[in-house]
Design an enzyme around this catalytic site. Structure first.
Site, PDB file in Angstrom:
ATOM      1  N   HIS A  67       0.827  -1.217   0.000  1.00 44.35           N
ATOM      2  CA  HIS A  67       0.000   0.000   0.000  1.00 44.35           C
ATOM      3  C   HIS A  67       0.858   1.263   0.000  1.00 44.35           C
ATOM      4  O   HIS A  67       1.832   1.349   0.749  1.00 44.35           O
ATOM      5  CB  HIS A  67      -0.930   0.012   1.223  1.00 44.35           C
ATOM      6  CG  HIS A  67      -2.062  -0.957   1.104  1.00 44.35           C
ATOM      7  ND1 HIS A  67      -1.879  -2.320   1.177  1.00 44.35           N
ATOM      8  CD2 HIS A  67      -3.386  -0.769   0.880  1.00 44.35           C
ATOM      9  CE1 HIS A  67      -3.048  -2.920   1.010  1.00 44.35           C
ATOM     10  NE2 HIS A  67      -3.975  -2.009   0.822  1.00 44.35           N
ATOM     11  N   GLN A  88      -7.867   8.541  -2.152  1.00 47.68           N
ATOM     12  CA  GLN A  88      -7.130   9.589  -1.424  1.00 47.68           C
ATOM     13  C   GLN A  88      -7.671  10.979  -1.769  1.00 47.68           C
ATOM     14  O   GLN A  88      -7.789  11.841  -0.910  1.00 47.68           O
ATOM     15  CB  GLN A  88      -5.636   9.497  -1.752  1.00 47.68           C
ATOM     16  CG  GLN A  88      -5.039   8.166  -1.287  1.00 47.68           C
ATOM     17  CD  GLN A  88      -3.548   8.245  -1.000  1.00 47.68           C
ATOM     18  OE1 GLN A  88      -3.044   9.280  -0.574  1.00 47.68           O
ATOM     19  NE2 GLN A  88      -2.847   7.153  -1.207  1.00 47.68           N
ATOM     20  N   VAL A 120      -2.178   1.880   7.141  1.00 49.81           N
ATOM     21  CA  VAL A 120      -3.238   1.640   6.150  1.00 49.81           C
ATOM     22  C   VAL A 120      -4.596   1.938   6.775  1.00 49.81           C
ATOM     23  O   VAL A 120      -4.900   1.486   7.889  1.00 49.81           O
ATOM     24  CB  VAL A 120      -3.194   0.187   5.618  1.00 49.81           C
ATOM     25  CG1 VAL A 120      -4.384  -0.094   4.707  1.00 49.81           C
ATOM     26  CG2 VAL A 120      -1.891  -0.060   4.851  1.00 49.81           C
ATOM     27  N   LEU A 121      -5.387   2.699   6.053  1.00 53.30           N
ATOM     28  CA  LEU A 121      -6.714   3.118   6.510  1.00 53.30           C
ATOM     29  C   LEU A 121      -7.594   3.269   5.279  1.00 53.30           C
ATOM     30  O   LEU A 121      -7.132   3.768   4.246  1.00 53.30           O
ATOM     31  CB  LEU A 121      -6.579   4.479   7.208  1.00 53.30           C
ATOM     32  CG  LEU A 121      -7.843   5.163   7.684  1.00 53.30           C
ATOM     33  CD1 LEU A 121      -8.252   4.581   9.042  1.00 53.30           C
ATOM     34  CD2 LEU A 121      -7.617   6.665   7.839  1.00 53.30           C
ATOM     35  N   ALA A 123      -9.438   5.186   3.213  1.00 51.97           N
ATOM     36  CA  ALA A 123      -9.549   6.644   3.124  1.00 51.97           C
ATOM     37  C   ALA A 123     -10.993   7.076   2.842  1.00 51.97           C
ATOM     38  O   ALA A 123     -11.427   8.135   3.282  1.00 51.97           O
ATOM     39  CB  ALA A 123      -8.608   7.174   2.040  1.00 51.97           C
TER      40      ALA A 123
HETATM   41  N1  LIG Z   1      -1.908   3.695   3.147  1.00 53.90           N
HETATM   42  C1  LIG Z   1      -3.190   3.457   2.810  1.00 53.90           C
HETATM   43  O1  LIG Z   1      -4.047   3.278   3.641  1.00 53.90           O
HETATM   44  N2  LIG Z   1      -3.478   3.426   1.492  1.00 53.90           N
HETATM   45  C2  LIG Z   1      -4.756   3.027   1.034  1.00 53.90           C
HETATM   46  N3  LIG Z   1      -5.923   3.485   1.720  1.00 53.90           N
HETATM   47  C3  LIG Z   1      -6.884   3.719   0.800  1.00 53.90           C
HETATM   48  O2  LIG Z   1      -8.050   4.035   1.055  1.00 53.90           O
HETATM   49  N4  LIG Z   1      -6.387   3.567  -0.449  1.00 53.90           N
HETATM   50  C4  LIG Z   1      -5.058   3.271  -0.367  1.00 53.90           C
HETATM   51  O3  LIG Z   1      -4.238   3.155  -1.277  1.00 53.90           O
END
Ligand SMILES: NC(=O)N[C@H]1NC(=O)NC1=O
Length: 176
Positions: A67, A88, A120-121, A123
């Site tokens: 990621h 993002q 990692v989240l 988004a």
């Molecule tokens: N670092 C990370 O969480 N990246 C991810 N999160 C998201 O929602 N899309 C991503 O690529």
């Protein structure tokens, strides 16, 4: 896209379409293809998630390392995958002030130094104000718990990507 269509895909098409359900891990889609037929979105995602759950810790950490950072170097360089770019930017992470970006960069680096994988989240379920708050909170978690949390986020991202791909037309196949 309906499930008949999904189940009729050959290997190449399936990996083209579903290869980034788990960020930059087309191997998982390649393995899932063998599990056809799928009955609905829930059934399909169960196979993606079971693959992740069955990996040893090194493999699970490898998935996290695929990621890109949130608001990180790849976003700056324009080298994110289309999915990640959309997620993002939807969370406002592509329009941060220089100060906000630096704050996130610092927290991302601290997180990576502590756990050995990137933060990692999902988004799309967050926003530019919540991301640094959540990062600071998770920085204090125990490593084993944090690995579980991060994999849970990978699954949320994968679920939303599958919903995008299958849309409203992923109603259950009458195969069983
Ligand atoms: N670092 C990370 O969480 N990246 C991810 N999160 C998201 O929602 N899309 C991503 O690529």
């Amino acid at each position: 896209m309906n499930m008949e269509k999904v189940n009729s895909m050959d290997f190449g098409e399936f990996v083209d379409v579903f290869g980034n359900v788990i960020e930059r891990c087309p191997l998982i889609a390649a393995a899932v293809w063998s599990q056809r037929p799928f009955f609905d979105l829930e059934d399909l995602e169960k196979h993606f998630f079971a693959f992740i759950d069955a990996l040893p810790q090194s493999g699970q950490e490898g998935i996290l390392r695929c990621h890109p950072d949130l608001a990180g170097r790849e976003q700056q360089r324009g080298t994110l995958t289309a999915e990640s770019q959309r997620e993002q930017s939807g969370a406002g992470l592509t329009s941060l002030s220089a100060e906000e970006r630096q704050q996130l960069e610092k927290l991302n680096a601290q997180y990576r130094a502590r756990f050995g994988f990137p933060f990692v989240l999902a988004a799309r379920l967050s926003d530019r104000a919540a991301v640094p708050r959540e990062l600071e909170r998770r920085l204090h978690c125990q490593p084993a718990q944090e690995l579980r949390t991060a994999l849970g986020e990978v699954k949320k991202i994968g679920h939303l990507r599958l919903v995008d791909l299958l849309g409203a037309d992923s109603s259950r196949l009458k195969l069983r």
